[in-house]
Design a protein around this motif. Structure first.
Motif, mmCIF file in Angstrom:
data_model
loop_
_atom_site.group_PDB
_atom_site.id
_atom_site.type_symbol
_atom_site.label_atom_id
_atom_site.label_comp_id
_atom_site.label_asym_id
_atom_site.label_seq_id
_atom_site.Cartn_x
_atom_site.Cartn_y
_atom_site.Cartn_z
ATOM 1 N N GLN A 50 5.427 5.151 -7.105
ATOM 2 C CA GLN A 50 5.309 6.087 -7.954
ATOM 3 C C GLN A 50 4.499 5.680 -9.333
ATOM 4 O O GLN A 50 4.057 4.256 -9.307
ATOM 5 N N TYR A 69 -2.744 15.590 -9.338
ATOM 6 C CA TYR A 69 -2.907 15.757 -7.789
ATOM 7 C C TYR A 69 -4.070 16.860 -7.230
ATOM 8 O O TYR A 69 -4.231 16.942 -6.015
ATOM 9 N N ALA A 74 1.578 21.920 -7.320
ATOM 10 C CA ALA A 74 2.463 20.614 -6.827
ATOM 11 C C ALA A 74 3.247 20.398 -7.958
ATOM 12 O O ALA A 74 3.871 19.280 -7.946
ATOM 13 N N ASN A 76 6.393 21.179 -8.519
ATOM 14 C CA ASN A 76 7.588 21.037 -8.267
ATOM 15 C C ASN A 76 7.886 19.617 -8.012
ATOM 16 O O ASN A 76 9.115 19.271 -8.096
ATOM 17 N N ARG A 77 6.970 19.021 -7.429
ATOM 18 C CA ARG A 77 7.360 17.535 -7.188
ATOM 19 C C ARG A 77 7.552 16.734 -8.196
ATOM 20 O O ARG A 77 8.366 15.577 -8.220
ATOM 21 N N GLU A 80 11.023 17.797 -9.477
ATOM 22 C CA GLU A 80 12.070 17.235 -8.924
ATOM 23 C C GLU A 80 12.225 15.744 -8.943
ATOM 24 O O GLU A 80 13.591 15.223 -9.145
ATOM 25 N N THR A 104 1.089 10.523 -3.533
ATOM 26 C CA THR A 104 1.140 11.550 -2.363
ATOM 27 C C THR A 104 1.332 10.609 -1.034
ATOM 28 O O THR A 104 1.144 9.452 -1.020
#
Length: 104
Positions: A50, A69, A74, A76-77, A80, A104
């Motif tokens: 990360q 990204y 994206a 929501n990644r 979360e 990714t």
């Protein structure tokens, strides 16, 4: 009425705002400052899987996802991975928050 008028009349100078009051939203208690102490002190270290991103004024999760990204969908990644920091509403992020950005 200027400051000189106060001194001429023997009255005290009006109270000045302390630095603690600068970041407060008018009408809200000390517990509801724009930045909480947790936000100001939170440190998120990058790891092998990360990265870290500090939220800027005007950011949204979709803008951050587009920037990092190349795909606004994206978001929501990011959400979360940072639910504990963001809370239940992904639209309520604040400048200065530090988010973990999964690679990714």
């Amino acid at each position: 009425m200027g400051l000189r008028d106060f001194f001429k009349k023997g009255e005290q100078e009006p109270a000045k705002k302390s630095s603690d009051q600068v970041n407060k939203v008018p009408g809200q208690s000390e517990d509801h400052k724009f930045f909480t102490n947790k936000d100001e002190q939170q440190v998120t270290d990058p790891s092998a899987n990360q990265d870290v991103y500090t939220v800027q004024s005007g950011d949204s999760l979709s803008k951050i996802a587009k920037k990092l990204y190349g795909d606004a969908n994206a978001w929501n990644r990011i959400y979360e991975a940072n639910k504990d920091t963001i809370g239940g509403n992904p639209d309520l992020i604040r400048p200065g928050q530090r988010f973990k950005i999964p690679r990714t």
